[in-house]
Each structure stands twice: as structure tokens, then as C-alpha cells.
Design a protein around this motif. Structure first.
Motif, short mmCIF file in Angstrom:
data_model
loop_
_atom_site.label_atom_id
_atom_site.label_comp_id
_atom_site.label_asym_id
_atom_site.label_seq_id
_atom_site.Cartn_x
_atom_site.Cartn_y
_atom_site.Cartn_z
N ALA A 82 47.84 -32.65 20.05
CA ALA A 82 49.04 -32.16 20.73
C ALA A 82 49.40 -30.76 20.24
O ALA A 82 49.78 -29.88 21.03
CB ALA A 82 50.20 -33.13 20.50
N ALA A 106 50.04 -27.06 27.78
CA ALA A 106 50.58 -27.89 26.70
C ALA A 106 50.67 -29.35 27.11
O ALA A 106 50.42 -30.26 26.30
CB ALA A 106 51.95 -27.37 26.27
N ALA A 113 49.18 -32.75 25.28
CA ALA A 113 50.10 -33.83 24.94
C ALA A 113 49.67 -35.15 25.58
O ALA A 113 49.74 -36.21 24.95
CB ALA A 113 51.52 -33.47 25.38
N CYS A 159 48.60 -38.61 23.72
CA CYS A 159 49.22 -39.91 24.00
C CYS A 159 48.18 -40.96 24.35
O CYS A 159 48.33 -42.14 24.02
CB CYS A 159 50.23 -39.77 25.14
#
Length: 380
Positions: free
Chosen positions: A283, A355, A359, A363
């Protein structure tokens, strides 16, 4: 045989397994820096020559669904020896290919041959290494695979500077040498044949899912990291390549260490912790403001991903004791399947927001935690 001779023989056997672990990814990725030279030699564009990567990895992933079990039935020793010789022959055809079609066909043969060597070599460690040292042996095997992935571009670049065809001749020679030291394992026919049914168990399904996600959310992301470096940080191709190198080098350096850690703390716990930590680093990569920061975070992600790989391989080694090769090859097929679909999954997200793509990949790694928790501890 004397005790010293027995120890030396065991070291040779283990060393040959590690050599085979390095050869597969080296032969698979060596073409990456050669594509323009290959294209000119086979009268095709560099883009068309890039299909040689797909031609290698698609058979490699698909054949692994069955290669481990078939190899256990036919005998690891005989199967791996034949696979090495096919690998050598395919490499020589690549070196001599005058046209793209023949080159791509030979690359597909290399991928299929590697599908038989990789899982059976790792399964063979279970018969060579004492059980109390198996975790660290798996870690060392993972380090050798990382070495092959890390240094394939370097070897390919050096070969391309003189003759790209020479690179395939070297790979062929290494495969012939390794054919003299295949892993132990005799044919297992009839009642002794390794079973297929345990490969369809709930535990195997969960380990396969965890391996798929581990590659999808981390190891398959170099293309995304390179895009971010080029488009968002405005870094040149050469510096981008240097920044990407740390991921594989971390796996090379730490694989054996993670093997020892997994032995002491437990592979399930290590795999779960590694998934969470790696997700955090992935991330942060998408928020890097400089190439230096990107290189640091990506290297740390490589360290975590290496622990995930070691943990998952250790768990798979023990999931189906009567068919280690089949279990390893089936799970590996899903692992590389995650790599195959990663561009299809993450590129649309990246174009919507860089971004956000990192991310989302981070996840996805969190899914490894419940998968390992539900898989439980292997019986073998």
C-alpha cells in the motif's frame, strides 16, 4: 559408504535440487532484456517476441495442475531427468530458431518441462532432508527461486550484449548437467500410486486460494510498480529496473531465514503475519514520492512476500503426505495463475487511481489470513 561420504552425497543431492530451483525461473525470465534482439533475429517485432513470456508461463501454470501427481506415479527420478533433457532440447531449439513460430513453440515446451521439475524437486527435499530441517530447506529452495527471478534479466542482458542465442546454449548446458542428479523417487504404480482425491480436499482448496492471492497481491506487481515509477515519478527505464531489483534480492537473502522462523513459530502464523505486513508495504509503495522511497518499500514488500511463499510451501509439503509432488504442483498452478490475471485485475484500477490500485492489492492479501486459519494444520 563412510559417514563423510554419505554426508557429501546428501549435499550433492540437495545442491542439485537447489540448482534446479534456480534454473526454472532463470530460463523463464532470461528473454525479458533480449526482446529487441530476438525480434530482429526471428523477423518479428519486439512486441511479438514478448509473446515468448506468455508462451512459457501459460503451459507452466496449466500443466502443474497434474504434473506433480503424474510425476509421482511415473517416478520423480525418471520424470525430472526426462524433463531436464526436454528443457535442454527446447533451449537449443530456441537458440537455433530462425522464425518466431518455432521460437514460441520451443518456449512452450520449456514451460511444460519446468512444470514437471519445480514441484517434484521440492517434493524430493522431503526424502533427502531430515524432517526437523525441512522448513529451512524449503526456505533455501525459495531463495534459489528468487535468485533465478532476480538474475534472469542480468544474465539475459549480458547475453544480448554479445549473442542472445548464447544465453539459451548456457541454459541447455545447465539442464543437461542437472539431469545427472535428479531427486529420489521410484515409480509408484497400482496400489502404491499417489492418490488424486486428497488434492480436492478443503485444505488444499484453501492453500490454493491463499497462494493465488499471495501472487496476485504482491509478487505479480512489478509491472504496476514500473508503471508508477515511469508515469508518476518520471524515472527512466534503467533506474526503474534497479528499484525493482530489491524485491527478488530480499527473497534471495531471507528465504532460508524465513524457513528457520517458520519451523520455530509455525508456518500458519508466519504466513498470516507476512500477509498483513506485506500488504502494508504494498500500500505504501503507491504513495511513494521518490524512487528511493519506492525502492525501500518494494524491497520490504519482497521480504514479506518471501515469508508468505516459504510458509505456504511448507504447509503444502505436509498437506498430502502420500502425494507431495501433486499437492505442490496443484497449489503452484494457482499461484502462477494469480500472476497471469494480475494485469487484467489491477490495470483498470490503476488507471482509475494509482494509489487505489496498490491499496486494493494490499487489501487482497488480507484474504490469506482467514484462508490459513480455516485450512488448519496439515496432518503429515
Amino acid at each position: 559408504m563412510s559417514a563423510g561420504g554419505a554426508v557429501a552425497l546428501q549435499r550433492i543431492k540437495v545442491g542439485a535440487v537447489y540448482g534446479g530451483a534456480l534454473l526454472g525461473p532463470l530460463g523463464g525470465g532470461v528473454v525479458s532484456p533480449m526482446l529487441p534482439e530476438i525480434g530482429r533475429s526471428v523477423h518479428a517485432s519486439a512486441g511479438a517476441a514478448a509473446a515468448s513470456l506468455t508462451a512459457y508461463f501459460v503451459p507452466f501454470a496449466l500443466v502443474q495442475l497434474v504434473s506433480g501427481t503424474l510425476g509421482e506415479r511415473w517416478g520423480r527420478r525418471r520424470t525430472v531427468r526426462i524433463a531436464y533433457l526436454v528443457y535442454a532440447a527446447g533451449s537449443l531449439v530456441c537458440a537455433l530458431a530462425p522464425a518466431l513460430g518455432l521460437f514460441l513453440g520451443a518456449r512452450a515446451a520449456l514451460g511444460a518441462a519446468n512444470a514437471f521439475t519445480s514441484p517434484l524437486l521440492l517434493a524430493g527435499l522431503g526424502d533427502i532432508v531430515p524432517r526437523d530441517r525441512l522448513g529451512r530447506a524449503v526456505g533455501a529452495y525459495s531463495s534459489c527461486q528468487a535468485a533465478g527471478q532476480s538474475f534472469a534479466p542480468l544474465v539475459g542482458g549480458l547475453a544480448a550484449a554479445s549473442s542472445w542465442r548464447l544465453g539459451f546454449v548456457v541454459v541447455a548446458g545447465a539442464a543437461v548437467l542437472l539431469a545427472f542428479a535428479p531427486p529420489p523417487g521410484d515409480p509408484r504404480p497400482a496400489a502404491a500410486a499417489p492418490p488424486w482425491r486428497p488434492l480436492l480436499s478443503r485444505r488444499m482448496g484453501l492453500l490454493s486460494a491463499a497462494s493465488f492471492v499471495s501472487y496476485l497481491g504482491a509478487s505479480a506487481l512489478p509491472f504496476l510498480v514500473a508503471l508508477y515509477a515511469r508515469e508518476k515519478l518520471h524515472v527512466g527505464a534503467d533506474l526503474t529496473g534497479v528499484a525493482l531489483l530489491g524485491f527478488g534480492v530480499a527473497g534471495l537473502v531471507l528465504g532460508a531465514v524465513w524457513g528457520r522462523v517458520a519451523e520455530r513459530a509455525g508456518a500458519r502464523l508466519c504466513g498470516s503475519v507476512a500477509a498483513v505486513v506485506t500488504g502494508g508495504f504494498v500500500a505504501v509503495v503507491g504513495a511513494s514520492g521518490s524512487v528511493g522511497a519506492l525502492a525501500v518499500w518494494w524491497t520490504l514488500a519482497g521480504a514479506g512476500a518471501s515469508m508468505m511463499t516459504v510458509a505456504l510451501q511448507s504447509l503444502t509439503m505436509r498437506a498430502v503426505p502420500r502425494n507431495r509432488g501433486g499437492a505442490l504442483s496443484a497449489v503452484s498452478a494457482f499461484r502462477f495463475g494469480g500472476g497471469a490475471v494480475a494485469p487484467l485485475v489491477w490495470l483498470p484500477v490503476y488507471h482509475a487511481g494509482a494509489a487505489g490500485a496498490f491499496a486494493a492489492a494490499a487489501c487482497s492479501l488480507l484474504l490469506v489470513v482467514p484462508a490459513l486459519a480455516l485450512a488448519g494444520d496439515p496432518a503429515g
